[in-house]
Design a protein around this motif. Structure first.
Motif, PDB file in Angstrom:
ATOM      1  N   ALA A   1      -5.557   4.908  -6.345  1.00 47.00           N
ATOM      2  CA  ALA A   1      -4.307   5.683  -6.444  1.00 47.00           C
ATOM      3  C   ALA A   1      -3.458   5.254  -7.633  1.00 47.00           C
ATOM      4  O   ALA A   1      -2.813   6.089  -8.270  1.00 47.00           O
ATOM      5  CB  ALA A   1      -3.523   5.545  -5.141  1.00 47.00           C
ATOM      6  N   GLU A   2      -3.479   3.942  -7.960  1.00 49.80           N
ATOM      7  CA  GLU A   2      -2.637   3.499  -9.072  1.00 49.80           C
ATOM      8  C   GLU A   2      -3.143   4.069 -10.408  1.00 49.80           C
ATOM      9  O   GLU A   2      -2.346   4.474 -11.256  1.00 49.80           O
ATOM     10  CB  GLU A   2      -2.498   1.967  -9.123  1.00 49.80           C
ATOM     11  N   ASP A   3      -4.469   4.139 -10.578  1.00 50.20           N
ATOM     12  CA  ASP A   3      -5.032   4.691 -11.826  1.00 50.20           C
ATOM     13  C   ASP A   3      -4.767   6.195 -11.902  1.00 50.20           C
ATOM     14  O   ASP A   3      -4.451   6.740 -12.950  1.00 50.20           O
ATOM     15  CB  ASP A   3      -6.559   4.463 -11.891  1.00 50.20           C
TER      16      ASP A   3
ATOM     17  N   ALA B   1       0.840  -1.210   0.000  1.00 52.38           N
ATOM     18  CA  ALA B   1       0.000   0.000   0.000  1.00 52.38           C
ATOM     19  C   ALA B   1       0.873   1.258   0.000  1.00 52.38           C
ATOM     20  O   ALA B   1       0.557   2.247  -0.678  1.00 52.38           O
ATOM     21  CB  ALA B   1      -0.918   0.000   1.217  1.00 52.38           C
ATOM     22  N   PHE B   2       1.977   1.233   0.723  1.00 49.17           N
ATOM     23  CA  PHE B   2       2.910   2.370   0.705  1.00 49.17           C
ATOM     24  C   PHE B   2       3.459   2.570  -0.714  1.00 49.17           C
ATOM     25  O   PHE B   2       3.654   3.684  -1.168  1.00 49.17           O
ATOM     26  CB  PHE B   2       4.087   2.125   1.671  1.00 49.17           C
ATOM     27  N   ARG B   3       3.710   1.437  -1.407  1.00 48.61           N
ATOM     28  CA  ARG B   3       4.251   1.546  -2.760  1.00 48.61           C
ATOM     29  C   ARG B   3       3.206   2.197  -3.686  1.00 48.61           C
ATOM     30  O   ARG B   3       3.523   3.075  -4.477  1.00 48.61           O
ATOM     31  CB  ARG B   3       4.629   0.149  -3.273  1.00 48.61           C
ATOM     32  N   ILE B   4       1.939   1.774  -3.530  1.00 45.78           N
ATOM     33  CA  ILE B   4       0.864   2.312  -4.395  1.00 45.78           C
ATOM     34  C   ILE B   4       0.696   3.822  -4.171  1.00 45.78           C
ATOM     35  O   ILE B   4       0.689   4.614  -5.109  1.00 45.78           O
ATOM     36  CB  ILE B   4      -0.471   1.581  -4.110  1.00 45.78           C
ATOM     37  N   THR B   5       0.578   4.213  -2.914  1.00 43.78           N
ATOM     38  CA  THR B   5       0.369   5.654  -2.661  1.00 43.78           C
ATOM     39  C   THR B   5       1.664   6.433  -2.939  1.00 43.78           C
ATOM     40  O   THR B   5       1.619   7.586  -3.333  1.00 43.78           O
ATOM     41  CB  THR B   5      -0.120   5.924  -1.230  1.00 43.78           C
ATOM     42  N   GLY B   6       2.805   5.753  -2.741  1.00 42.90           N
ATOM     43  CA  GLY B   6       4.099   6.406  -3.021  1.00 42.90           C
ATOM     44  C   GLY B   6       4.214   6.788  -4.488  1.00 42.90           C
ATOM     45  O   GLY B   6       4.748   7.843  -4.829  1.00 42.90           O
TER      46      GLY B   6
END
Ligand code: SF4
Ligand code: SF4
Length: 433
Positions: free
Chosen positions: A240-242, A198-203
């Motif tokens: 967040a990824e989109d 999740a940190f990677r996605i929002t990062g």
């Protein structure tokens, strides 16, 4: 027992609500689209707002959705539980009119609109939520949490009034409570790996935002603030990824604009910072008026804007507890929301934005009844006065009755800035879009 007549009356009311809501949202979407200078790659953001407010559809990701009412509820925990966050603070005029009959007269329009949507039960983005997380940052939020909990699954979060170590520790335990509630609702355990993911996605979203901010800062007039605020508002309803992938394309378009000297204007439009109470789609009348009247929103310090993703969490201890501590620190310490008793951080952030974006004037927006922001105005006026930056307070509500008055005041403010501009300097822009 509900009679046929009552059912028909309710169906007529619902049809009227849907028609008004979609018309208003479509109108504001159209005005944003018609504003000159939109960068390439805006479509996913406009389509998202259109899907939620004009087509009245949900976020539709195949995952559970969790509603939040403040940037201080960390998205990372929601993603780690396998769900998708949506921000439910509302800017909707039609829902506000419904909520006006439910909430007290002096409640802010944002919570009246939330109450209105819940009352009608017609907005999928509200109805689909498996849980609503309401950080209690002001009296309006406290009371709306109570109202919502009569109809849906609600978790309140206590937000401390200061940011000392004890308060951060207390907030950490609330984040563990939030994690447990999310696990109950989604049936998915939050693990070290899922939180790290999740940190990677929002990062990735934070990285794209930092690029966006850097590009705007390095080359003034690269994008209009209304378009930037539209991008930021749509983050409320996009995974967040989109959102990050779509912003990556806008950044690419801004880089090529910067390279070719293609700006939204070749005039030295007055550069305005917009701050104050949240500006939530479709209530975009103030940024639109500023830019339609010949100014440019060069900076936005509102919580539907860059605030939500601006500060990345800093992990100093690479354990599960360390990640939770990083979220607690990020949510509270740098937050410039005036809900905190000490607002030094807010003043610091505004001055930084003024410097970075070569701001010439500040418009301080106060939603009627939003006391936390209104209280701050005097101090900010004094601080900015010392820097020689003109500032005006604009109070507004969720309707179009105040548009003419806002237009007159914004026009006068823009003229004031123009008069103060240094004469004789020419723009270096080569081409106007
Ligand atoms: S204005 Fe403050 S309390 Fe309201 S949503 Fe934004 S950060 Fe949260
Ligand atoms: S911070 Fe202001 S706008 Fe937000 S809920 Fe509270 S009173 Fe309303």
């Amino acid at each position: 027992m509900i009679t046929t007549r009552e059912t028909e009356r309710k169906a007529r009311q619902d049809r009227r609500f849907i028609s008004k809501e979609t018309q208003t949202s479509a109108k504001y979407l159209r005005r944003i689209e018609e504003l000159s200078g939109a960068p390439e790659g805006m479509e996913p953001f406009l389509e998202t707002l259109g899907r939620i407010y004009v087509d009245m559809k949900g976020v539709d990701t195949g995952r559970k959705t969790i509603g939040t009412y403040c940037v201080m509820a960390p998205q990372e925990l929601i993603y780690a539980a396998g769900a998708v966050p949506v921000k439910l603070c509302s800017g909707n005029y039609t829902a506000f009119f419904v909520g006006d009959d439910i909430a007290p007269r002096d409640a802010c329009p944002l919570v009246k609109a939330v109450a209105g949507f819940k009352q009608t039960g017609l907005m999928p983005v509200y109805e689909d939520c498996s849980l609503m997380i309401v950080p209690v940052t002001c009296d309006c939020k406290k009371k709306i949490a109570g109202m919502l909990s009569e109809q849906c699954n609600v978790m309140t979060m206590h937000i401390p009034t200061s940011k000392g170590d004890d308060e951060i520790d207390e907030f950490v335990s609330q984040l563990y409570d939030m994690a447990a509630r999310l696990e109950d609702v989604t049936g998915t355990r939050i693990t070290y790996d899922s939180l790290a993911e999740a940190f990677r996605i929002t990062g990735r979203a934070q990285y794209e935002l930092s690029e966006f901010i850097r590009l705007k800062k390095e080359k003034p007039y690269l994008i209009r603030g209304t378009h930037a605020m539209t991008i930021m508002n749509s983050a409320a309803y996009m995974p967040a990824e989109d959102w990050a992938a779509a912003l990556h394309k806008v950044n690419a378009s801004l880089k090529s604009r910067a390279k070719s000297g293609q700006l939204v204007t070749n005039k030295k439009l007055p550069r305005i910072l917009l701050t104050g109470s949240p500006i939530v789609f479709p209530n975009m009348k103030i940024p639109l008026l500023i830019e339609e009247m010949g100014g440019i929103v060069a900076g936005d310090e509102t919580c539907m804007g860059e605030r939500g993703l601006y500060d990345p969490p800093v992990i100093t201890d690479d354990s599960f507890d360390g990640m939770i501590m990083a979220l607690a620190n990020r949510s509270l310490r740098p937050c410039p929301c005036p809900t905190f008793a000490d607002n030094t951080q807010r003043i610091y952030r505004l001055k930084q934005l003024i410097k970075d974006n070569q701001i010439q004037g500040v418009i301080y927006h106060v939603l009627r009844g939003c006391l936390v922001y209104d209280f701050e105005y005097k101090r900010i006026e004094e601080e900015l006065g010392q820097l020689g930056i003109p500032v005006i307070r604009l109070e507004s509500d969720y309707n179009e009755e105040d548009v003419e008055q806002l237009r007159i005041r914004i026009e006068a403010f823009i003229e004031l800035i123009k008069l103060r501009q240094e004469p004789g300097k020419r723009s270096t822009a080569r081409r106007e879009i």
